[in-house]
Design a protein around this motif. Structure first.
Motif, PDB file in Angstrom:
ATOM      1  N   ARG A  40      33.678  64.452  61.644  1.00  0.00           N
ATOM      2  CA  ARG A  40      34.767  65.186  60.986  1.00  0.00           C
ATOM      3  C   ARG A  40      36.003  65.213  61.872  1.00  0.00           C
ATOM      4  NH1 ARG A  40      37.698  69.463  60.628  1.00  0.00           N
ATOM      5  NH2 ARG A  40      36.982  70.161  62.675  1.00  0.00           N
ATOM      6  N   ARG A  41      35.821  65.500  63.163  1.00  0.00           N
ATOM      7  CA  ARG A  41      36.962  65.552  64.085  1.00  0.00           C
ATOM      8  C   ARG A  41      37.561  64.164  64.295  1.00  0.00           C
ATOM      9  NH1 ARG A  41      33.729  68.965  67.377  1.00  0.00           N
ATOM     10  NH2 ARG A  41      33.726  67.395  69.045  1.00  0.00           N
ATOM     11  N   ASN A  95      45.620  75.187  56.279  1.00  0.00           N
ATOM     12  CA  ASN A  95      45.045  75.340  57.614  1.00  0.00           C
ATOM     13  C   ASN A  95      44.267  74.095  58.037  1.00  0.00           C
ATOM     14  OD1 ASN A  95      46.058  77.886  58.091  1.00  0.00           O
ATOM     15  ND2 ASN A  95      44.226  78.959  57.346  1.00  0.00           N
ATOM     16  N   ILE A  96      44.636  73.558  59.187  1.00  0.00           N
ATOM     17  CA  ILE A  96      43.935  72.398  59.738  1.00  0.00           C
ATOM     18  C   ILE A  96      42.827  72.900  60.663  1.00  0.00           C
ATOM     19  CG2 ILE A  96      44.212  70.182  60.897  1.00  0.00           C
ATOM     20  CD1 ILE A  96      45.985  70.536  58.428  1.00  0.00           C
ATOM     21  N   ILE A  97      41.629  72.339  60.511  1.00  0.00           N
ATOM     22  CA  ILE A  97      40.468  72.814  61.276  1.00  0.00           C
ATOM     23  C   ILE A  97      40.255  71.928  62.488  1.00  0.00           C
ATOM     24  CG2 ILE A  97      38.084  73.560  61.141  1.00  0.00           C
ATOM     25  CD1 ILE A  97      40.012  74.852  59.102  1.00  0.00           C
ATOM     26  N   PRO A 124      38.504  73.398  50.302  1.00  0.00           N
ATOM     27  CA  PRO A 124      38.419  72.414  51.401  1.00  0.00           C
ATOM     28  C   PRO A 124      39.134  71.119  51.026  1.00  0.00           C
ATOM     29  CG  PRO A 124      36.264  73.362  50.901  1.00  0.00           C
ATOM     30  CD  PRO A 124      37.175  73.774  49.792  1.00  0.00           C
ATOM     31  N   LEU A 125      39.903  70.570  51.966  1.00  0.00           N
ATOM     32  CA  LEU A 125      40.565  69.278  51.773  1.00  0.00           C
ATOM     33  C   LEU A 125      39.657  68.219  52.368  1.00  0.00           C
ATOM     34  CD1 LEU A 125      44.265  70.209  52.623  1.00  0.00           C
ATOM     35  CD2 LEU A 125      43.067  70.325  50.442  1.00  0.00           C
ATOM     36  N   VAL A 126      38.992  67.481  51.486  1.00  0.00           N
ATOM     37  CA  VAL A 126      37.938  66.556  51.884  1.00  0.00           C
ATOM     38  C   VAL A 126      38.405  65.125  51.644  1.00  0.00           C
ATOM     39  CG1 VAL A 126      35.521  65.912  51.553  1.00  0.00           C
ATOM     40  CG2 VAL A 126      36.242  68.287  51.217  1.00  0.00           C
ATOM     41  N   ASN A 127      38.249  64.272  52.670  1.00  0.00           N
ATOM     42  CA  ASN A 127      38.672  62.883  52.494  1.00  0.00           C
ATOM     43  C   ASN A 127      37.599  62.073  51.782  1.00  0.00           C
ATOM     44  OD1 ASN A 127      36.703  62.296  54.403  1.00  0.00           O
ATOM     45  ND2 ASN A 127      38.105  61.437  55.903  1.00  0.00           N
ATOM     46  N   ILE A 148      38.803  68.206  56.467  1.00  0.00           N
ATOM     47  CA  ILE A 148      39.703  68.257  57.619  1.00  0.00           C
ATOM     48  C   ILE A 148      40.620  69.472  57.591  1.00  0.00           C
ATOM     49  CG2 ILE A 148      39.674  65.761  57.868  1.00  0.00           C
ATOM     50  CD1 ILE A 148      42.430  65.705  56.534  1.00  0.00           C
ATOM     51  N   ALA A 149      40.723  70.131  56.424  1.00  0.00           N
ATOM     52  CA  ALA A 149      41.621  71.275  56.306  1.00  0.00           C
ATOM     53  C   ALA A 149      41.183  72.125  55.121  1.00  0.00           C
ATOM     54  CB  ALA A 149      43.064  70.804  56.139  1.00  0.00           C
ATOM     55  N   VAL A 150      41.871  73.265  54.966  1.00  0.00           N
ATOM     56  CA  VAL A 150      41.593  74.168  53.850  1.00  0.00           C
ATOM     57  C   VAL A 150      42.914  74.638  53.262  1.00  0.00           C
ATOM     58  CG1 VAL A 150      40.543  76.336  53.111  1.00  0.00           C
ATOM     59  CG2 VAL A 150      39.419  74.965  54.873  1.00  0.00           C
TER      60      VAL A 150
END
Length: 400
Positions: free
Chosen positions: A13-14, A50-52, A117-120, A126-128
């Motif tokens: 993920r990172r 928000n970026i995680i 959730p922002l999912v690729n 990677i973000a919300v």
């Protein structure tokens, strides 16, 4: 588009997040507008993207509060990226323990949270995209659907940024390789031109000191050796000029008086009585690459003068403008180009197998450079030619 299946591999993920180069990047009004719309549609005071990161949650964009960075542990976003639901909806009245653990993380005490959730495409969150309220709230179905749509658009922006970042990386890499190639070419050309200069000077000296001892055939051999050396030197210079021409394209764009540009080009040549060059006395070009356009006319005029065996050489330059383009013509009464070779005239290293009026062969580089400049100025070039009568080079460049 959002994915329902979210990867639980934090290391991957990172790694995926790093590809977007978004973490702690600069402000961007496109993301700010999305948070504004989310707050308005959901009727909440606060919206965030928000970026995680590894240990923190960083706000890329916010509405209704200040940009911030908080600990990832016990945050609402941490729960969001591990949720199997499309939305994570938290009410303090229903999840008091979650809000108690998050106490002190946020700038104020919230009682409501919804995160998407922002999912690729690989399933990495990677973000919300999230909204907050300081009082209990229930979002209507159309509000949730709108929030999902905004989250999808945010993910599209992330993907666009990722592709742009990749493109810039490729461009930097290509520029570095080009500089290395140019340096190599310069070194090689120096190593070639130095012995060529020696060959030319020693051959000329040999001819001069043995003028009475050499027969006609030997003199012809020496003359051929000198001519070949000059041709090779000009060929090397042409190649270097072709590849260095990219530097010209990096010049600033400016407004130019067209007659002044042409006068500067014409004055470079020693105009004798057997040469007539006519060009417009009016015309202004706005926001053009003056250096590149000057190089185009220099090459075209040089070819028109060299490949012309007429007693009286003539060149007519014409100009007009349309809504989208500047249009030019360079017409001469030169040797012309055979019909079967017109299509290849602008190819690099393509020659017409004829010598110019001074007996020198062409390198096949000049017209290739012309085409390269014109196409990089968002234009096109073509030629109409009749052997023995002359050629008319017509080209246009984009008005910016």
């Amino acid at each position: 588009m959002q994915q329902n299946t979210v990867s639980v591999n934090e290391k991957l993920r990172r790694a995926a997040l790093a590809q977007y180069a978004i973490f702690k990047s600069g402000p961007d009004k496109d993301y700010d507008q999305l948070t504004f719309l989310a707050a308005e549609i959901c009727e909440v005071p606060v919206a965030k993207i928000n970026i995680i990161g590894k240990k923190e949650v960083w706000s890329k964009a916010v509405y209704g509060t200040e940009l911030s960075s908080i600990s990832r542990k016990n945050s609402f976003c941490e729960l969001s990226i591990h949720s199997e639901e499309k939305f994570l909806i938290l009410q303090k009245s229903d999840n008091p323990e979650v809000f108690e653990r998050a106490a002190g993380l946020y700038e104020q005490e919230y009682q409501f949270f919804t995160g998407v959730p922002l999912v690729n495409s690989q399933g990495h969150a990677i973000a919300v995209f999230c909204v907050f309220d300081v009082k209990p709230r229930v979002l209507k179905p159309n509000q949730l659907k709108s929030l999902e749509a905004l989250a999808n658009q945010c993910m599209n922006l992330f993907e666009s940024r990722k592709q742009t970042y990749k493109l810039h990386h490729v461009q930097r890499s290509l520029k570095q390789k080009y500089r290395e190639l140019e340096k190599f070419a310069s070194l090689v050309s120096h190593d070639i031109k130095s012995p060529l200069a020696n060959i030319i000077s020693l051959t000329e000296l040999l001819k001069e000191e043995n003028e009475d001892k050499l027969d006609e055939q030997s003199k012809d051999y020496l003359n051929f050796l000198v001519e070949s050396s000059y041709s090779l030197r000009n060929y090397v210079d042409g190649i270097l000029n072709f590849y260095r021409s990219d530097h010209i394209l990096e010049k600033d764009y400016e407004n130019v008086e067209f007659p002044e540009l042409l006068k500067g080009v014409v004055d470079l040549y020693n105009i004798s009585d057997d040469i007539e060059i006519n060009y417009p006395k009016t015309g202004k070009l706005q926001n053009i690459n003056k250096a590149a356009l000057t190089q185009v006319f220099m090459n075209l005029l040089s070819n028109s003068l060299k490949y012309n065996d007429k007693e009286q050489r003539k060149i007519d330059i014409r100009f007009r403008e349309s809504n989208s383009f500047y249009h030019f013509e360079v017409e001469d009464n030169g040797n012309g180009i055979p019909p079967e070779k017109v299509e290849k005239a602008f190819e690099l290293f393509a020659t017409l197998d004829t010598n110019d009026r001074y007996g020198n062969p062409g390198s096949g580089i000049g017209l290739a450079t012309v085409k390269k400049h014109i196409e990089n100025m968002h234009g096109q070039i073509e030629v109409q030619s009749t052997p023995g009568v002359g050629s008319n080079f017509k080209f246009r460049i984009k008005r910016l």
